[in-house]
Scaffold this active site. Structure first.
Site, short mmCIF file in Angstrom:
data_model
loop_
_atom_site.label_atom_id
_atom_site.label_comp_id
_atom_site.label_asym_id
_atom_site.label_seq_id
_atom_site.Cartn_x
_atom_site.Cartn_y
_atom_site.Cartn_z
N GLU B 60 104.66 19.16 38.82
CA GLU B 60 103.97 18.59 39.98
C GLU B 60 102.60 19.21 40.17
OE1 GLU B 60 107.08 19.68 39.89
OE2 GLU B 60 108.23 17.83 40.14
N HIS B 129 116.50 16.26 48.10
CA HIS B 129 116.22 14.82 48.00
C HIS B 129 116.21 14.13 49.37
CE1 HIS B 129 117.34 15.81 43.90
NE2 HIS B 129 117.00 14.62 43.48
#
Lengths: 359, 328
Positions: B60, B129
């Site tokens: 990322e 998540h």
């Protein structure tokens, strides 16, 4: 895929033929060999049962380890009891070998807990879902071993995808700098969800160790004997103060990334067929049978054991109930915390207001 | 008009943005052939090519850091972070670079980067998540933070975020991804800034007793509460822009109702609700008949999924908060 540059150590061919290697060898008793076979069969049975339970709605998600049993069992069985494993969310074979009960793992995927086992008991950390984070933890743990003057080793697991993460590369730098007693065990299962290995890196994974200043070795990840031999050497190297090793276990993710994934969108069925011929369990079975180390009754008995465990898992998962709602406030802090206590009370008061109105 | 899910609406918005400006490029993990784990970019690589819809290595910080360089080179990167809980490896690049570059260079360089992040809970997922990290970004000067509540808003605001010369953190409420709604795609042919101002809050349900400020996934929850609330009339305001906050629209509602409840999934302490409550207390002190009450997730790590229904604000908790402010 740059197959021509694959230099995987192999001791057992896909056809179950025992071969020699100039640098690596392993001698195991018949009962140890049967034990490895049992581990792999049982792990696969847990895995297929969990996939089925997810399909039935009993689990929220499952990350199959199908096809990676030799890499996981071979490396974990090479470890000493006091060595410490740092797994990812796919290491069901590793946690099995570390003695974590399968239902502990399934509880995680059912969504009744986010972990929970005591890492000190089985010397096994939690499943890491954030890619590569645990690799630094493994190096730090290894530094602690070193500071303590102990002879244990940390083994950190990760995949080919994680090789891109900053954390993993920083872990390599720190391990080299401290000559930490750590083994980097990378399962190259060829796919980081939809990204093939050759799109992630221009060189083989094991080759990257050289740039960080420690050895890298590629092993046939579907050959449990080779995996175990290579891991034992790396462990011994770390244990005797010679620092880290990167092991690339060349294997294949036979299943989806997780049960939420649909690999038919990005890879060809033919690839799966190629790897099916390299199955890690089948080749050991052929070897055991040919050598007369195991016979049909043994194989049947292991299969039966797998079925019994599957039944135990099915019943156990279905019996798992969600914990009390207020348990979400437990263990957020180790010391007292006024705001947490306040919110726990608020929740309990709110929930009891429903009971009053119903009763 | 066509009826689209939010996933399809964002997909259509991305397509319009790419057609409009050849410098718009998409970068993220698994967004190419796979179309992203939620299929938001489905088909875009096929239609625009591998140089405009690129699969990134699994890092990322790498995705966001390279986008800074691409922006310096004149590109308009639209990044996908796969899940809320995976943005943190890129947090340093966002906070120290993306947010500050324009200021650092005294305005000579713009950072027109859009960072798309599916966020929030309610889908029964594993750890990392289901998080709502918007407050970290709203707290960072230099970033704008947007979150759409329905397919029409998503179709327009994703294009407006991409067209914006400031970096925009674009939070997509993943549990509303599959909600369907009418989308007027012809609006994209117009001057988007004239269609609707993405930085303004929207009154999505009028009422007279209590103003309910919310955004993203909680808008539908609050609309359902407004429908279900028979005794108390709720006015629902979709903030849509978390940074900057449109306090004027919200204050004008609160001045009419005299009461405010703020709803978000994120934990309470230091959350966006705290900022809204403080601002409205300042602006509407003489209009308020009750303290501003927040209905939020608790100050705990997002719980295992089988407990998330107790963590997430729902219709009952919103109505109970409305009853609470009415008692003053």
């Amino acid at each position: 895929m740059a197959e021509d540059r694959v230099r995987a150590v192999q001791l057992l061919t896909p056809e179950g033929q025992r071969v020699s290697h100039p640098d690596y060898d392993i001698t195991l008793s018949d009962s140890e060999l049967r034990g490895l076979y049992r581990d792999m069969v049982v792990v696969r049975r847990i895995d297929t049962e969990a996939t089925a339970l997810q399909r039935q709605g009993e689990l929220g998600l499952w990350a199959p380890c199908l096809g990676q049993e030799a890499a996981q069992v071979g490396s974990a069985r090479a470890m000493a009891p006091n060595d410490f494993a740092f797994p990812t969310f796919r290491e069901h074979g590793v946690t099995w070998c570390r003695g974590i009960a399968p239902l502990e793992i399934l509880a995680l995927f059912r969504g009744v807990t986010n972990g929970g086992w005591d890492p000190q008991v089985n010397k096994c950390g939690p499943y890491s879902i954030v890619i590569g984070a645990q690799v630094l933890h493994g190096v730090g743990y290894a530094m602690g071993i070193q500071f303590d003057g102990a002879e244990d080793v940390a083994v950190t697991y990760f995949g080919d995808g994680a090789m891109a993460q900053g954390d993993v590369n920083e872990a390599f730098v720190f391990a080299a700098s401290f000559s930490a007693p750590v083994v980097f065990f990378c399962q190259n299962n060829q796919w980081a969800i939809s990204q093939p290995r050759d799109r992630q890196s221009n060189v083989q994974i094991y080759e990257r160790a050289a740039g960080f200043g420690f050895p890298g070795v590629q092993v046939d990840g579907n050959d449990i004997l080779a995996v175990m031999a290579v891991t034992k050497v790396a462990l011994e190297r770390a244990r005797t103060g010679n620092g880290p090793t990167l092991i690339e276990a060349y294997t294949y993710r036979m299943g989806a990334h997780t049960t939420s994934d649909d690999p038919t969108r990005y890879r060809l069925a033919g690839e799966l067929e190629t790897w099916r011929l390299r199955d890690p369990i089948e080749r050991l079975k052929v070897y055991l049978a040919r050598q007369g180390i195991a016979d049909r009754s043994f194989f049947d008995q292991i299969e039966q054991e797998g079925e019994e465990l599957a039944e135990h898992i099915r019943d156990g998962v279905r019996a798992m109930v969600p914990p009390r709602p207020e348990s979400m406030f437990d263990d957020v802090y180790a010391e007292p915390h006024a705001r947490i206590d306040e919110q726990r009370s608020e929740m309990l008061e709110y929930l009891s207001s429903f009971q009053d109105s119903v009763g | 008009m066509s009826e689209l899910t939010m996933v399809k609406a964002i997909n259509a918005g991305l397509r319009k943005a790419m057609e409009r400006d050849p410098k718009v490029i998409l970068f993220g993990q698994d967004i190419g052939r796979l179309g992203g784990v939620f299929r938001v970019t489905d088909g875009l690589q096929k239609d625009f090519g591998e140089h405009r819809v690129m699969d990134a290595p699994l890092a990322e910080s790498g995705i966001i850091g390279t986008a800074v360089g691409l922006a310096m080179r004149g590109y308009r990167p639209v990044l996908e972070i796969q899940f809320d809980g995976f943005v943190y490896p890129g947090f340093d690049q966002i906070v120290s670079q993306v947010a500050k570059f324009h200021r650092r260079m005294a305005g000579s360089i713009v950072m027109p980067i859009t960072i798309r992040i599916p966020y929030g809970g309610g889908i029964g997922a594993v750890e990392h998540h289901s998080e709502s990290p918007e407050a970290y970004f709203a707290h960072t000067a230099g970033l704008r933070v947007l979150t759409p509540a329905d397919p029409q808003a998503a179709f327009l605001t994703i294009q407006q975020a991409i067209a914006c010369n400031d970096p925009v953190i674009y939070f997509e409420p993943k549990r509303r991804y599959w909600d369907k709604g009418e989308v007027d795609e012809s609006l994209a042919a117009l001057d988007l800034s004239a269609v609707a101002d993405p930085w303004r809050a929207r009154v999505v349900h009028t009422g007279s007793d209590v103003t309910v400020a919310c955004y993203g996934p909680m808008v539908r929850t609050c609309l359902e509460a407004a429908e279900a609330s028979t005794d108390i009339s709720l006015e629902v305001v979709d903030m849509q822009s978390i940074s900057p906050l449109d306090l004027e629209t919200l204050a004008s509602s609160v001045e009419r109702t005299s009461r405010l409840v703020v709803v978000h999934e994120a934990s309470k302490s230091g959350g966006v609700g705290a900022e809204i409550a403080a601002r409205i207390s300042e602006k509407c002190f003489y209009s308020l008949e009750a303290p501003v009450i927040r209905v939020t997730g608790f100050d705990v790590p997002y719980p295992a999924s089988r407990l998330e229904e107790y963590f997430l604000p729902d219709l009952d908790r919103v109505i109970e908060a409305a009853e609470q402010v009415m008692r003053y």
